[in-house]
Design a protein around this motif. Structure first.
Motif, PDB file in Angstrom:
ATOM      1  N   ILE A  59       7.998  -5.206  -3.141  1.00  9.02           N
ATOM      2  CA  ILE A  59       8.217  -4.385  -1.956  1.00  9.02           C
ATOM      3  C   ILE A  59       8.938  -3.073  -2.283  1.00  9.02           C
ATOM      4  CG2 ILE A  59      10.419  -5.382  -1.107  1.00  9.02           C
ATOM      5  CD1 ILE A  59       7.565  -5.162   1.244  1.00  9.02           C
ATOM      6  N   CYS A 170       1.070  -0.739   7.439  1.00  2.00           N
ATOM      7  CA  CYS A 170       2.142   0.251   7.538  1.00  2.00           C
ATOM      8  C   CYS A 170       2.052   1.064   6.247  1.00  2.00           C
ATOM      9  CB  CYS A 170       3.495  -0.445   7.653  1.00  2.00           C
ATOM     10  SG  CYS A 170       3.569  -1.535   9.086  1.00  2.00           S
ATOM     11  N   CYS A 173       3.819   0.128   2.840  1.00  2.00           N
ATOM     12  CA  CYS A 173       3.929  -1.290   2.473  1.00  2.00           C
ATOM     13  C   CYS A 173       2.805  -1.769   1.550  1.00  2.00           C
ATOM     14  CB  CYS A 173       3.940  -2.114   3.756  1.00  2.00           C
ATOM     15  SG  CYS A 173       4.228  -3.859   3.452  1.00  2.00           S
ATOM     16  N   GLN A 210       3.959 -12.921   8.210  1.00  2.00           N
ATOM     17  CA  GLN A 210       4.279 -11.495   8.100  1.00  2.00           C
ATOM     18  C   GLN A 210       4.403 -10.885   9.502  1.00  2.00           C
ATOM     19  OE1 GLN A 210       3.258 -11.955   4.674  1.00  2.00           O
ATOM     20  NE2 GLN A 210       5.136 -10.840   4.283  1.00  2.00           N
ATOM     21  N   GLN A 275      12.599   0.058  11.629  1.00  2.00           N
ATOM     22  CA  GLN A 275      12.351   0.929  10.472  1.00  2.00           C
ATOM     23  C   GLN A 275      12.824   2.368  10.650  1.00  2.00           C
ATOM     24  OE1 GLN A 275      11.859  -0.941   8.211  1.00  2.00           O
ATOM     25  NE2 GLN A 275      10.219  -2.416   8.442  1.00  2.00           N
ATOM     26  N   THR A 352      -0.053   2.731  -2.150  1.00  2.00           N
ATOM     27  CA  THR A 352       0.074   2.557  -0.701  1.00  2.00           C
ATOM     28  C   THR A 352      -0.461   3.825  -0.024  1.00  2.00           C
ATOM     29  OG1 THR A 352       2.312   3.435  -0.857  1.00  2.00           O
ATOM     30  CG2 THR A 352       2.103   1.037  -0.779  1.00  2.00           C
TER      31      THR A 352
END
Ligand code: SF4
Length: 449
Positions: A59, A170, A173, A210, A275, A352
């Motif tokens: 992550i 997202c 991520c 998740q 976030q 990502t």
């Protein structure tokens, strides 16, 4: 090994080190079960193991660096135990695939999160002196009927994985890339796992996914949503506490909030990662909600569950974050008054959407300063939230002795706050009514009444 499993071990020992999120810890228990079927006993140290599995997290960059450092230590360890085989499991295995085998000569085996059923075959390959890899992602795998081996368990609380994967994408991520498509597990197998835990004396389960709000099961014209599933689990016994993680703010429904409010043994604790408090940043993160939407969800939670514990995740310094955006994050924290938060600096992850689309343009120095401001504020909010509990009484499920003294016990209330109180005649696993007399930012301190 679970209590009523009787296995004939082949005198083979496996040690599983787990890093990262609760899903990884749950997966390690599935791996332990698959290995038990192969005659491997799970042990707590790598020292005497035949196989060492490292279940990894991708992550943030520093999560991967930690694993690289650990592999250097294992290389030295292998000098004393040259037969030790080393397997990398989880998100880092899935993200780096063959590259990890090429870069780390200490590694014998690479297995992605959807390929654990293939471990027996892969181990045979490794035992024959070759290296092995399986990183295929699946659209169906939920390990539904596998009874996990409870690793390092306090025999009070356990995780139950109810779904796998994520399709929210997202932009920051890696999870949609390392854990694949979202799929829900057959509710009957979830209920069986919970029944089995109850029969073994467990008192608390946490349903994991998740994004649990998008749990959905359909079969033979029967459809089960997450509020229905959690109601079914809670109905198994009033003595079983039920928690869940994680909720995506865009999906948390009034139905779920009302279900929690009216079901005494579903805990009053919601982890709702926001976030960023800035709509511009949320848009770039592709979180698919606005600050206003998020605050509406918080108002609805507080209306139906006034004493609900609230926690969150916060990222400091995402691409393009301005000082004003950062202030909006601080102001949202203040408006909600979280009990606790997981707070991180933005860490760009290869491949990502954010890495491809945006510039990681907030300097390390600014990210660190903003993170410090967020942590300092959360410290104040946690202490203030805890102070409001002084004088109140809570039902506490005792999990362990207090870290500081064997004369004290530690457990959690429904709101997921740690409570410490004098042991007297109480034991681990008891439900105890505790009156709160004092607190720190992290702990409530009380006495049984
Ligand atoms: S919801 Fe977003 S942050 Fe959470 S796992 Fe899915 S993509 Fe990642």
């Amino acid at each position: 090994m679970t209590e009523n499993q009787t296995k004939i071990y082949k005198n083979k020992l496996v040690n599983i080190e787990t890093y990262g999120c609760q899903m990884n810890f749950s997966d390690s228990e599935i791996v332990g079960s698959i290995m038990a079927e192969e005659g491997y006993q799970t042990i707590e140290s790598a020292e005497n193991a035949d196989i060492l599995f490292i279940n990894t997290c991708s992550i943030r960059d520093n999560a991967e660096q930690r694993i690289r450092k650990r592999l250097k230590e294992i290389k030295r360890m292998k000098k004393d135990n040259p037969n030790l085989k080393v397997g990398i499991l989880g998100c880092m295995a899935e993200r780096l695939k063959q590259q990890l085998l090429d870069e780390e000569d200490v590694v014998d085996l690479i297995v992605g999160p959807d390929a654990y059923r293939d471990l027996p075959n892969l181990i045979k390959t490794v035992e024959s002196g070759r290296r092995a890899i399986n990183v295929l992602l699946s659209e169906e795998e939920t390990y539904a009927e596998i009874e996990p081996v409870r690793l390092g368990s306090n025999k009070i609380s356990a995780f139950i994985s109810i779904m796998r994967g994520c399709e929210n994408f997202c932009t920051y991520c890696v999870v949609p890339f390392t854990r694949g498509k979202e799929r829900s597990r057959d509710p009957e197998t979830i209920l069986n796992e919970a029944r089995d835990l109850l029969a073994k004396g467990y008192k608390e389960v946490t349903l994991l996914g998740q994004n649990v709000n998008s749990y959905s099961w359909e079969s033979n014209a029967t459809a089960v949503s997450f509020p229905e599933l959690i109601t079914l689990v809670a109905a198994l016994s009033p003595l079983l506490r039920v928690r869940f993680a994680t909720s995506h703010p865009k999906d948390i429904s009034d139905e779920l909030i009302k279900t929690i409010a009216k079901t005494p043994n579903i805990c009053y604790a919601i982890h709702l990662p926001f976030q960023s408090g800035s709509n511009d940043v949320l848009k770039r993160m592709s979180r698919k909600y606005t600050r206003e939407w998020y605050m509406d969800r918080i108002r609805t939670i507080k209306k139906h569950i006034p004493d609900c514990g609230l926690s969150t995740d916060i990222i400091a310094g995402f691409c393009g974050e301005t000082e004003e955006d950062h202030k909006q994050t601080l102001s949202l924290m203040e408006r909600v008054g979280y009990d606790y938060a997981f707070m991180f600096k933005y860490s760009e992850r290869p491949n990502t959407i954010a890495q491809k689309k945006f510039k990681d343009d907030v300097s390390e120095e600014i990210k660190s300063r903003r993170l410090t401001e967020i942590i300092d504020l959360q410290q104040v909010l946690s202490l203030s939230a805890n102070k409001q509990n002084i004088g109140k009484t809570f039902e506490v499920l005792v999990e362990s002795f207090s870290k500081r003294s064997k004369e004290d016990l530690a457990g959690r209330n429904s709101q997921n706050k740690m409570v410490v109180f004098p042991k007297k005649d109480f034991n681990i696993g008891d439900y105890v009514i505790v009156k709160i007399k004092d607190c720190t930012a992290a702990t409530l301190i009380g006495e049984a009444v």
